[in-house]
Scaffold this motif. Structure first.
Motif, PDB file in Angstrom:
ATOM      1  N   GLU A 155      10.635  32.418 -39.788  1.00 41.24           N
ATOM      2  CA  GLU A 155       9.910  31.984 -41.060  1.00 41.24           C
ATOM      3  C   GLU A 155       9.440  30.546 -41.038  1.00 41.24           C
ATOM      4  N   PRO A 156       8.372  30.331 -41.505  1.00 41.33           N
ATOM      5  CA  PRO A 156       7.941  29.039 -41.627  1.00 41.33           C
ATOM      6  C   PRO A 156       8.110  28.126 -42.957  1.00 41.33           C
ATOM      7  N   ALA A 157       8.122  27.044 -42.658  1.00 39.96           N
ATOM      8  CA  ALA A 157       8.259  26.183 -43.919  1.00 39.96           C
ATOM      9  C   ALA A 157       7.400  26.615 -44.913  1.00 39.96           C
ATOM     10  N   VAL A 158       7.662  26.431 -46.271  1.00 36.15           N
ATOM     11  CA  VAL A 158       6.777  26.815 -47.301  1.00 36.15           C
ATOM     12  C   VAL A 158       5.220  26.066 -47.227  1.00 36.15           C
ATOM     13  N   THR A 159       5.423  25.036 -46.587  1.00 36.82           N
ATOM     14  CA  THR A 159       4.143  24.410 -46.426  1.00 36.82           C
ATOM     15  C   THR A 159       3.226  24.696 -45.304  1.00 36.82           C
ATOM     16  N   MET A 160       3.793  25.647 -44.488  1.00 34.15           N
ATOM     17  CA  MET A 160       3.107  26.376 -43.224  1.00 34.15           C
ATOM     18  C   MET A 160       2.709  25.525 -42.057  1.00 34.15           C
ATOM     19  N   ASP A 161       3.666  24.101 -42.261  1.00 39.53           N
ATOM     20  CA  ASP A 161       3.346  22.908 -41.269  1.00 39.53           C
ATOM     21  C   ASP A 161       4.203  22.973 -40.130  1.00 39.53           C
ATOM     22  N   ALA A 163       6.250  24.234 -36.530  1.00 38.10           N
ATOM     23  CA  ALA A 163       6.174  25.066 -35.069  1.00 38.10           C
ATOM     24  C   ALA A 163       7.340  25.424 -34.478  1.00 38.10           C
ATOM     25  N   HIS A 164       7.383  26.332 -33.727  1.00 42.66           N
ATOM     26  CA  HIS A 164       8.752  26.847 -33.026  1.00 42.66           C
ATOM     27  C   HIS A 164       8.264  26.961 -31.583  1.00 42.66           C
ATOM     28  N   VAL A 165       9.592  26.412 -30.846  1.00 43.07           N
ATOM     29  CA  VAL A 165       9.272  26.463 -29.548  1.00 43.07           C
ATOM     30  C   VAL A 165      10.670  27.273 -28.924  1.00 43.07           C
ATOM     31  N   GLN A 166      10.337  28.224 -27.899  1.00 43.92           N
ATOM     32  CA  GLN A 166      11.399  28.811 -27.181  1.00 43.92           C
ATOM     33  C   GLN A 166      10.877  28.867 -25.658  1.00 43.92           C
ATOM     34  N   GLY A 167      11.568  28.356 -24.851  1.00 36.75           N
ATOM     35  CA  GLY A 167      11.013  28.326 -23.556  1.00 36.75           C
ATOM     36  C   GLY A 167       9.600  27.857 -23.457  1.00 36.75           C
ATOM     37  N   ASN A 168       8.661  28.950 -22.854  1.00 38.28           N
ATOM     38  CA  ASN A 168       7.135  28.322 -22.614  1.00 38.28           C
ATOM     39  C   ASN A 168       6.328  28.739 -23.839  1.00 38.28           C
ATOM     40  N   LEU A 169       6.955  29.187 -24.686  1.00 37.48           N
ATOM     41  CA  LEU A 169       6.284  29.639 -25.797  1.00 37.48           C
ATOM     42  C   LEU A 169       6.253  28.600 -26.999  1.00 37.48           C
ATOM     43  N   VAL A 170       5.094  28.303 -27.487  1.00 35.60           N
ATOM     44  CA  VAL A 170       4.968  27.303 -28.857  1.00 35.60           C
ATOM     45  C   VAL A 170       4.084  28.370 -29.863  1.00 35.60           C
ATOM     46  N   THR A 171       4.759  28.545 -30.858  1.00 37.65           N
ATOM     47  CA  THR A 171       4.005  29.167 -31.990  1.00 37.65           C
ATOM     48  C   THR A 171       4.050  28.639 -33.490  1.00 37.65           C
ATOM     49  N   ALA A 172       3.172  28.914 -34.024  1.00 37.34           N
ATOM     50  CA  ALA A 172       3.114  28.386 -35.452  1.00 37.34           C
ATOM     51  C   ALA A 172       2.524  29.278 -36.481  1.00 37.34           C
ATOM     52  N   PRO A 173       2.588  29.153 -37.702  1.00 41.31           N
ATOM     53  CA  PRO A 173       2.223  30.072 -38.617  1.00 41.31           C
ATOM     54  C   PRO A 173       0.695  30.036 -39.071  1.00 41.31           C
ATOM     55  N   ALA A 174       0.027  28.793 -39.129  1.00 38.23           N
ATOM     56  CA  ALA A 174      -1.193  28.582 -39.755  1.00 38.23           C
ATOM     57  C   ALA A 174      -1.679  27.273 -39.349  1.00 38.23           C
ATOM     58  N   TRP A 175      -3.076  26.942 -39.653  1.00 43.51           N
ATOM     59  CA  TRP A 175      -3.537  25.618 -39.135  1.00 43.51           C
ATOM     60  C   TRP A 175      -2.934  24.443 -39.688  1.00 43.51           C
ATOM     61  N   ALA A 177      -0.010  23.630 -39.507  1.00 42.44           N
ATOM     62  CA  ALA A 177       0.792  23.336 -38.396  1.00 42.44           C
ATOM     63  C   ALA A 177       0.281  22.729 -37.194  1.00 42.44           C
ATOM     64  N   HIS A 178      -1.206  22.490 -37.407  1.00 39.77           N
ATOM     65  CA  HIS A 178      -1.744  21.793 -36.017  1.00 39.77           C
ATOM     66  C   HIS A 178      -0.882  20.634 -35.470  1.00 39.77           C
ATOM     67  N   PRO A 179      -0.569  19.622 -36.007  1.00 39.26           N
ATOM     68  CA  PRO A 179       0.158  18.437 -35.616  1.00 39.26           C
ATOM     69  C   PRO A 179       1.341  18.881 -34.900  1.00 39.26           C
ATOM     70  N   ALA A 180       2.341  19.619 -35.641  1.00 40.88           N
ATOM     71  CA  ALA A 180       3.607  20.108 -34.962  1.00 40.88           C
ATOM     72  C   ALA A 180       3.223  20.938 -33.776  1.00 40.88           C
ATOM     73  N   TRP A 181       2.104  21.940 -33.872  1.00 40.11           N
ATOM     74  CA  TRP A 181       1.988  22.785 -32.924  1.00 40.11           C
ATOM     75  C   TRP A 181       1.426  22.258 -31.534  1.00 40.11           C
ATOM     76  N   MET A 182       0.499  21.276 -31.784  1.00 35.78           N
ATOM     77  CA  MET A 182      -0.128  20.833 -30.578  1.00 35.78           C
ATOM     78  C   MET A 182       0.844  19.717 -30.137  1.00 35.78           C
ATOM     79  N   ARG A 183       1.576  19.082 -30.846  1.00 38.13           N
ATOM     80  CA  ARG A 183       2.501  17.974 -30.052  1.00 38.13           C
ATOM     81  C   ARG A 183       3.478  18.790 -29.238  1.00 38.13           C
ATOM     82  N   ALA A 184       4.005  19.999 -29.667  1.00 40.54           N
ATOM     83  CA  ALA A 184       5.031  20.550 -28.953  1.00 40.54           C
ATOM     84  C   ALA A 184       4.337  21.020 -27.693  1.00 40.54           C
ATOM     85  N   PHE A 185       3.258  21.696 -27.945  1.00 44.82           N
ATOM     86  CA  PHE A 185       2.352  22.268 -26.900  1.00 44.82           C
ATOM     87  C   PHE A 185       2.209  21.350 -25.706  1.00 44.82           C
TER      88      PHE A 185
END
Length: 191
Positions: A155-161, A163-175, A177-185
């Motif tokens: 479940e994402p943070a209320v602010t939808m910002d 990202a979650h990393v597990q192994g080779n998979l980086v996922t996020a709830p919506a745009w 989260a771009h800073p966290a999602w792209m930083r992790a990727f």
């Protein structure tokens, strides 16, 4: 960080920000990003949709821009790419029915290459069968597909910002989260 060759799968009504922003960010740091769409070739484009969070029960949708397809889908050789990006929007609902799209996703997963998926992009991951016993963040309305595919919905943070990393998979709830999602990727690409 060595430059990577990244594949991005898009389709008509991909979410505008979720395609354009990662495309530009990844190029900004020196990576090559090829965008592809089934039944389209380099020089074609897809329509985008802008999804916004305005206090309604779900996101609103507005017309977006044209987003360029830069490579031929029919010529994709997944083995020549280092990583995969799957934006959200409405495109994943029909892209997940394309056997070639699913084979591409399965290649990246079985080779443990980095995969970044956001929002409704999890629909493609679930259809490809790569979420079994995996954790995945996504737009909350897609959580059913994650769990039906054998995954654990994060479940994402209320602010939808977030990202979650597990192994080779980086996922996020919506745009948002771009800073966290792209930083992790980008961190995963550098490993």
């Amino acid at each position: 960080m060595s430059n990577k060759k990244i594949l991005m799968i898009v389709g008509d009504y991909v979410e505008d920000y979720e395609a354009m922003v990662p495309y530009q960010m990844l190029q900004m740091v020196g990576h090559q990003v090829d965008t592809v769409c089934p039944d389209k070739s380099a020089g074609d484009s897809v329509a985008t949709a802008i999804h916004d969070f305005e206090g309604d029960q779900t996101y609103s949708e507005k017309p977006g821009h044209r987003f360029a397809v830069t490579a031929n889908f029919a010529d994709v050789d997944a083995a020549t790419y280092d990583a995969l990006v799957i934006p959200g929007g409405r495109a994943p609902e029909y892209l997940r029915m394309n056997a070639d799209v699913l084979k591409i996703v399965q290649h990246f997963d079985s080779a443990s290459k980095p995969i970044a998926a956001i929002c409704h992009g999890a629909q493609i991951l679930a259809a490809a069968g790569v979420l079994k016993d995996r954790q995945c963040s996504c737009y909350p309305a897609v959580s059913f597909e994650v769990t039906a595919g054998g995954g654990t919905y994060i479940e994402p943070a209320v602010t939808m910002d977030s990202a979650h990393v597990q192994g080779n998979l980086v996922t996020a709830p919506a745009w948002p989260a771009h800073p966290a999602w792209m930083r992790a990727f980008i961190d995963l690409l550098a490993e």
